[in-house]
Scaffold this active site. Structure first.
Site, PDB file in Angstrom:
ATOM      1  N   ASP A   1      26.070  13.319  44.132  1.00 10.08           N
ATOM      2  CA  ASP A   1      25.303  12.986  45.376  1.00 10.08           C
ATOM      3  C   ASP A   1      26.529  12.841  46.307  1.00 10.08           C
ATOM      4  O   ASP A   1      27.593  11.665  45.964  1.00 10.08           O
ATOM      5  CB  ASP A   1      24.241  11.636  45.003  1.00 10.08           C
ATOM      6  CG  ASP A   1      24.514  11.547  46.987  1.00 10.08           C
ATOM      7  OD1 ASP A   1      22.877  12.275  47.281  1.00 10.08           O
ATOM      8  OD2 ASP A   1      24.728  10.947  47.866  1.00 10.08           O
TER       9      ASP A   1
ATOM     10  N   GLU B   1      21.956  16.448  50.233  1.00 13.00           N
ATOM     11  CA  GLU B   1      23.316  16.904  49.889  1.00 13.00           C
ATOM     12  C   GLU B   1      23.431  15.801  48.439  1.00 13.00           C
ATOM     13  O   GLU B   1      24.486  16.064  48.251  1.00 13.00           O
ATOM     14  CB  GLU B   1      24.561  15.781  50.843  1.00 13.00           C
ATOM     15  CG  GLU B   1      24.022  14.516  50.734  1.00 13.00           C
ATOM     16  CD  GLU B   1      22.800  13.640  51.732  1.00 13.00           C
ATOM     17  OE1 GLU B   1      21.630  14.440  52.126  1.00 13.00           O
ATOM     18  OE2 GLU B   1      22.734  12.411  51.043  1.00 13.00           O
TER      19      GLU B   1
END
Lengths: 126, 315
Positions: free
Chosen positions: B177, B220
């Site tokens: 992440d 993301e």
């Protein structure tokens, strides 16, 4: 302009020269090359056909006359091609009677073929 | 374009060869059916073929049948050339897989016209295949990053885990992440955010082996599946991935931006988990630990640590 076949012999013209010239796109070198191949390939095939008819080997008669049909039609030797095709059909149908007569007709049709091709070759090379 | 001529009659073969060369074809000529099938089976073999019906070793219809069993090859347009012109023969030839036929003696103009028709059919087939491949790519890949999309990367993970169990190997899963990515979108706009995601995707792909899988898991978030990777190597591999991102700022239209990634790492050998969902949950917990430990780091999921991690998160 297409060239007319010569008619100086007593027998029927074996090769339809205008048709053949059209097929080779008027390429006389190619035509002579094809004649050369034919002159090499044809005699052994004819012998094989004669032997196969004499032996009554219909399978061999069928395959050999099929090969001859293809060669002769490619050369625009239509009358001889038709007779070879007739032999092929008779052999496929195992019609033994009449096979020898059909072969005789075929032999007559091709008798003048090689000399005729030689004449065309000489003319084309002049 | 390549074209195969198969005819045992040397004279016809030469005539066809010359005729087709004049038409601009790259001619391959063979004199029997077995050689014809060999040529048509080559990966870059001809896609147009003119086959004589009767040939030694394998006849024209036999070659057609052989070609049509090769489903993985691009389509080959086959014209049978024969002095057999009966309806039965024609039907038999077409049933064997021929697309067209011509009877001997052929007419050159007709022959070349029929081959052009064959070429048009092949071009149409190529366009259809290309369209199908484009659609398949779009259905399996993320449109922004061109990485595998979430559905496909999870399918690939499931497949890989099955294989690993069967072979008693180890698959390493990394859930990554990007740190503080919201700040990029908020501070520089989504266009720059997209530029960053594309560049990160490129770096992730560059940091794994060609047979590993990388997918976009969420906004993301990225999922990386390392095939046949030892569990002892898991953290070292994760560090390579992390360094590949952290060591160089991402160049954007708004200038260079320092980007880092946190990674939760799972090595299948250390666990007895069977379900993909359980594995992803374990990797997710490890990712939370990486975030909690200050971000820009990788943490390995440990079976006996999962409860502790959960408790830590609850706190």
């Amino acid at each position: 302009m297409t060239q007319q076949p010569e008619r100086d012999g007593p027998s029927q013209v074996a090769v339809n020269l205008p048709e053949l010239l059209a097929r080779v796109d008027n390429d006389r070198d190619l035509m002579c090359e094809l004649f050369g191949i034919f002159k090499e390939e044809f005699p052994p095939l004819l012998r094989l056909l004669q032997e196969s008819v004499a032996r009554g080997d219909t399978k061999r008669v069928e395959t050999t006359s099929h090969a001859l049909t293809g060669m002769l039609s490619g050369l625009s030797a239509t009358p001889a091609a038709k007779l070879a095709q007739r032999l092929e059909q008779m052999a496929r149908a195992e019609e033994m009677l009449g096979l020898a007569d059909a072969l005789k007709l075929f032999e007559q049709a091709v008798a003048n073929l090689l000399p005729e091709l030689d004449r065309y070759t000489t003319k084309a090379e002049l | 374009m390549k074209i195969l001529i198969a005819d045992d009659d040397r004279m016809n073969r030469r005539l066809l060869e010359k005729t087709l060369e004049r038409e601009g074809y790259e001619v391959i000529a063979v004199d029997n059916g077995r050689l014809a099938l060999e040529q048509l089976s080559l990966p870059d073999g001809p896609r147009l073929a003119l086959l004589d019906w009767m040939m030694p070793e394998l006849d024209g219809p036999g070659v057609c049948r052989g070609v049509r069993t090769q489903h993985e090859r691009p389509y080959i347009h086959i014209v049978l050339l024969t002095s057999r012109g009966s309806k039965q023969d024609i039907v038999a030839g077409l049933e064997a897989g021929a697309d067209d036929y011509l009877t001997k003696p052929w007419d050159s103009a007709e022959l070349t016209a029929r081959l052009r028709t064959g070429q048009r059919i092949l071009q149409l087939e190529d366009r259809l295949v290309e369209a199908r491949e484009t659609m398949r790519f779009k259905a399996t890949h993320d449109h922004l990053t061109s990485l595998f999309n979430r559905g496909i990367i999870i399918d690939l993970l499931a497949r890989e885990l099955t294989r690993t169990r069967r072979e008693q190997g180890c698959t390493v899963v990394m859930l990554g992440d990007l740190d503080h990515f919201k700040n990029v979108n908020d501070g520089y706009g989504h266009v720059v955010g997209d530029e960053v995601l594309r560049e990160i995707a490129r770096r992730l792909l560059a940091s794994v082996r060609s047979y590993d899988f990388v997918g976009r898991y969420g906004g993301e978030e990225f999922l990386i599946v390392l095939n046949n990777c030892a569990s002892t190597q898991a953290i070292a591999r994760a560090e390579q991935v992390r360094n590949g991102i952290a060591n160089h700022p991402v160049q954007t239209t708004r200038g260079p931006l320092p980007i880092t990634i946190s990674l939760g790492v799972f090595a299948s050998r250390d666990w007895d988990l069977q379900q993909v969902e359980e594995i992803l949950r374990a990797a997710d917990l490890a990712l939370y630990r990486a975030k909690a430990d200050g971000r820009n780091c990788a943490r390995l999921a440990k079976p006996n640590a999962s409860c502790d991690a959960l408790q830590h998160l609850v706190k």
